[in-house]
Structures are given as C-alpha cells and as structure tokens.
Design a protein around this motif. Structure first.
Motif, PDB file in Angstrom:
ATOM      1  N   ARG A  11       0.777  -1.165   0.194  1.00 29.83           N
ATOM      2  CA  ARG A  11      -0.031   0.041   0.066  1.00 29.83           C
ATOM      3  C   ARG A  11       0.948   1.423  -0.082  1.00 29.83           C
ATOM      4  O   ARG A  11       0.756   2.193  -0.542  1.00 29.83           O
ATOM      5  CB  ARG A  11      -1.218  -0.114   1.287  1.00 29.83           C
ATOM      6  CG  ARG A  11      -1.915   1.277   1.266  1.00 29.83           C
ATOM      7  CD  ARG A  11      -2.928   1.233   2.529  1.00 29.83           C
ATOM      8  NE  ARG A  11      -3.849   2.139   2.481  1.00 29.83           N
ATOM      9  CZ  ARG A  11      -3.514   3.520   3.050  1.00 29.83           C
ATOM     10  NH1 ARG A  11      -2.404   3.841   3.548  1.00 29.83           N
ATOM     11  NH2 ARG A  11      -4.493   4.180   2.808  1.00 29.83           N
ATOM     12  N   ARG A  14       2.307   1.856  -3.420  1.00 33.12           N
ATOM     13  CA  ARG A  14       1.188   2.164  -4.523  1.00 33.12           C
ATOM     14  C   ARG A  14       0.845   3.545  -4.134  1.00 33.12           C
ATOM     15  O   ARG A  14       0.778   4.274  -5.209  1.00 33.12           O
ATOM     16  CB  ARG A  14      -0.030   1.483  -4.127  1.00 33.12           C
ATOM     17  CG  ARG A  14      -1.150   1.750  -5.099  1.00 33.12           C
ATOM     18  CD  ARG A  14      -2.491   0.995  -4.717  1.00 33.12           C
ATOM     19  NE  ARG A  14      -3.061   0.945  -3.352  1.00 33.12           N
ATOM     20  CZ  ARG A  14      -3.670   2.038  -2.863  1.00 33.12           C
ATOM     21  NH1 ARG A  14      -3.953   2.978  -3.451  1.00 33.12           N
ATOM     22  NH2 ARG A  14      -4.022   2.011  -1.496  1.00 33.12           N
ATOM     23  N   THR A  20      -4.268   4.206  -7.257  1.00 29.65           N
ATOM     24  CA  THR A  20      -5.620   3.830  -6.786  1.00 29.65           C
ATOM     25  C   THR A  20      -5.365   2.178  -6.562  1.00 29.65           C
ATOM     26  O   THR A  20      -4.487   1.845  -7.549  1.00 29.65           O
ATOM     27  CB  THR A  20      -6.776   4.100  -7.272  1.00 29.65           C
ATOM     28  OG1 THR A  20      -7.123   3.493  -8.591  1.00 29.65           O
ATOM     29  CG2 THR A  20      -6.972   5.499  -7.517  1.00 29.65           C
ATOM     30  N   GLN A  21      -6.202   1.472  -5.869  1.00 30.74           N
ATOM     31  CA  GLN A  21      -6.117   0.280  -5.729  1.00 30.74           C
ATOM     32  C   GLN A  21      -6.460  -0.366  -7.066  1.00 30.74           C
ATOM     33  O   GLN A  21      -5.949  -1.334  -7.644  1.00 30.74           O
ATOM     34  CB  GLN A  21      -7.033  -0.198  -4.528  1.00 30.74           C
ATOM     35  CG  GLN A  21      -6.450  -0.513  -3.125  1.00 30.74           C
ATOM     36  CD  GLN A  21      -7.226  -1.121  -2.307  1.00 30.74           C
ATOM     37  OE1 GLN A  21      -8.240  -1.385  -2.502  1.00 30.74           O
ATOM     38  NE2 GLN A  21      -6.759  -1.296  -0.831  1.00 30.74           N
ATOM     39  N   ALA A  25      -4.440  -2.885  -9.508  1.00 34.16           N
ATOM     40  CA  ALA A  25      -5.124  -4.110  -9.706  1.00 34.16           C
ATOM     41  C   ALA A  25      -5.418  -4.456 -11.357  1.00 34.16           C
ATOM     42  O   ALA A  25      -4.884  -5.449 -11.666  1.00 34.16           O
ATOM     43  CB  ALA A  25      -6.435  -4.205  -9.147  1.00 34.16           C
ATOM     44  N   ASP A  32     -10.101  -5.757  -8.120  1.00 32.64           N
ATOM     45  CA  ASP A  32      -9.928  -4.857  -7.196  1.00 32.64           C
ATOM     46  C   ASP A  32     -10.206  -5.086  -5.676  1.00 32.64           C
ATOM     47  O   ASP A  32      -9.473  -5.005  -4.840  1.00 32.64           O
ATOM     48  CB  ASP A  32     -11.019  -3.526  -7.187  1.00 32.64           C
ATOM     49  CG  ASP A  32     -10.849  -2.938  -8.471  1.00 32.64           C
ATOM     50  OD1 ASP A  32     -10.363  -3.334  -9.570  1.00 32.64           O
ATOM     51  OD2 ASP A  32     -11.875  -1.926  -8.616  1.00 32.64           O
ATOM     52  N   MET A  35      -7.031  -7.161  -4.311  1.00 33.29           N
ATOM     53  CA  MET A  35      -5.971  -6.158  -4.339  1.00 33.29           C
ATOM     54  C   MET A  35      -6.131  -5.501  -2.964  1.00 33.29           C
ATOM     55  O   MET A  35      -5.268  -5.473  -2.093  1.00 33.29           O
ATOM     56  CB  MET A  35      -6.016  -5.228  -5.382  1.00 33.29           C
ATOM     57  CG  MET A  35      -4.864  -3.959  -5.207  1.00 33.29           C
ATOM     58  SD  MET A  35      -3.513  -4.609  -5.675  1.00 33.29           S
ATOM     59  CE  MET A  35      -2.516  -4.730  -4.102  1.00 33.29           C
ATOM     60  N   GLY A  36      -7.580  -5.224  -2.698  1.00 32.05           N
ATOM     61  CA  GLY A  36      -7.982  -4.777  -1.219  1.00 32.05           C
ATOM     62  C   GLY A  36      -7.617  -5.605  -0.261  1.00 32.05           C
ATOM     63  O   GLY A  36      -7.034  -5.451   0.752  1.00 32.05           O
ATOM     64  N   GLU A  39      -3.743  -5.940   0.362  1.00 32.88           N
ATOM     65  CA  GLU A  39      -3.169  -4.748   1.257  1.00 32.88           C
ATOM     66  C   GLU A  39      -3.455  -4.891   2.545  1.00 32.88           C
ATOM     67  O   GLU A  39      -2.936  -4.243   3.380  1.00 32.88           O
ATOM     68  CB  GLU A  39      -3.733  -3.524   0.573  1.00 32.88           C
ATOM     69  CG  GLU A  39      -2.869  -3.078  -0.814  1.00 32.88           C
ATOM     70  CD  GLU A  39      -3.226  -1.834  -1.041  1.00 32.88           C
ATOM     71  OE1 GLU A  39      -3.839  -0.847  -0.438  1.00 32.88           O
ATOM     72  OE2 GLU A  39      -2.635  -1.513  -2.351  1.00 32.88           O
ATOM     73  N   ARG A  40      -4.821  -5.223   2.998  1.00 31.63           N
ATOM     74  CA  ARG A  40      -5.208  -5.573   4.219  1.00 31.63           C
ATOM     75  C   ARG A  40      -4.621  -6.713   4.971  1.00 31.63           C
ATOM     76  O   ARG A  40      -4.809  -6.785   6.149  1.00 31.63           O
ATOM     77  CB  ARG A  40      -6.908  -5.621   4.386  1.00 31.63           C
ATOM     78  CG  ARG A  40      -7.356  -4.130   4.041  1.00 31.63           C
ATOM     79  CD  ARG A  40      -8.985  -4.442   4.126  1.00 31.63           C
ATOM     80  NE  ARG A  40      -9.595  -5.311   3.495  1.00 31.63           N
ATOM     81  CZ  ARG A  40      -9.989  -5.308   2.365  1.00 31.63           C
ATOM     82  NH1 ARG A  40      -9.786  -4.243   1.680  1.00 31.63           N
ATOM     83  NH2 ARG A  40     -10.692  -6.318   1.700  1.00 31.63           N
TER      84      ARG A  40
END
Length: 111
Positions: A11, A14, A20-21, A25, A32, A35-36, A39-40
C-alpha cells in the motif's frame, strides 16, 4: 509470513506512485477486491502476483520480503552469489577488490 505487514508495504509503495487500488489491480490483472484484501493482509498472493506487483511498483522482491527473510550466513552468501552471477569475470574481480577495501577500512575503524 506476516501478510498484514506485506500488505502495508504494498500500500505504501502504491500511494508513493499515486495509484489507486483499482489502477494497480488493473495493471497486474487482478480484481480490485483481491487487491484490497492483499493490502489489508487478508489474502496471500502467488509468486506470479508478487512479481507483477514489484515490477509495477518499481521495487524488488527482496525489499518487499525483507522483514521475512532471515539474515544468516548462507542467506547472505546466496545474496552475494545472485548479485555477481552473470557478471563478467573482470567485474567480479573488481567487486572482490571493493569488498576487500571496505572490510580493511572496517578493521582499521575498530582498532
């Protein structure tokens, strides 16, 4: 492997690129949502996805995984080997000379 820490590093890189995500992605051909989750730290990622990520982010795999790789002697020697593999003999010899000079400096610093 701490996927939360890896996701945080992804993150950060990026954001440095103002992506943006969704843009990242799309660039690496994943969703997307995935990708989220990466990152989490909720999802792991394949080696192929990791390679696509580092190439798009302009960083190295070893940078991304630096928190997770132990620094033992064999690992350090392997890193040296990876750096010099494929280099011409003349450059390898120059690298050895630089290392000798550097370590000589360190020894003088200790005295």
């Amino acid at each position: 492997m701490d996927y939360k820490r890896l996701g945080k590093r992804i993150r950060e890189e990026r954001i440095k690129l103002n992506l943006t995500q969704a843009q990242l992605a799309e660039a690496i051909d994943i969703s997307d949502t995935y990708m989220g989750a990466i990152e989490r730290g909720e999802r792991s990622l394949t080696l192929d996805t990791l390679v696509k990520l580092v190439n798009r982010l302009g960083v190295t795999v070893d940078y991304m995984l630096s928190d997770f790789v132990s620094d033992n002697n064999s690992n350090i020697l392997e890193q040296f080997k990876q750096i010099i593999d494929g280099q011409p003999l003349e450059r390898k010899q120059m690298a050895i000379n630089v290392l000798r000079t550097l370590f000589s400096y360190f020894e003088k610093e200790v005295e």
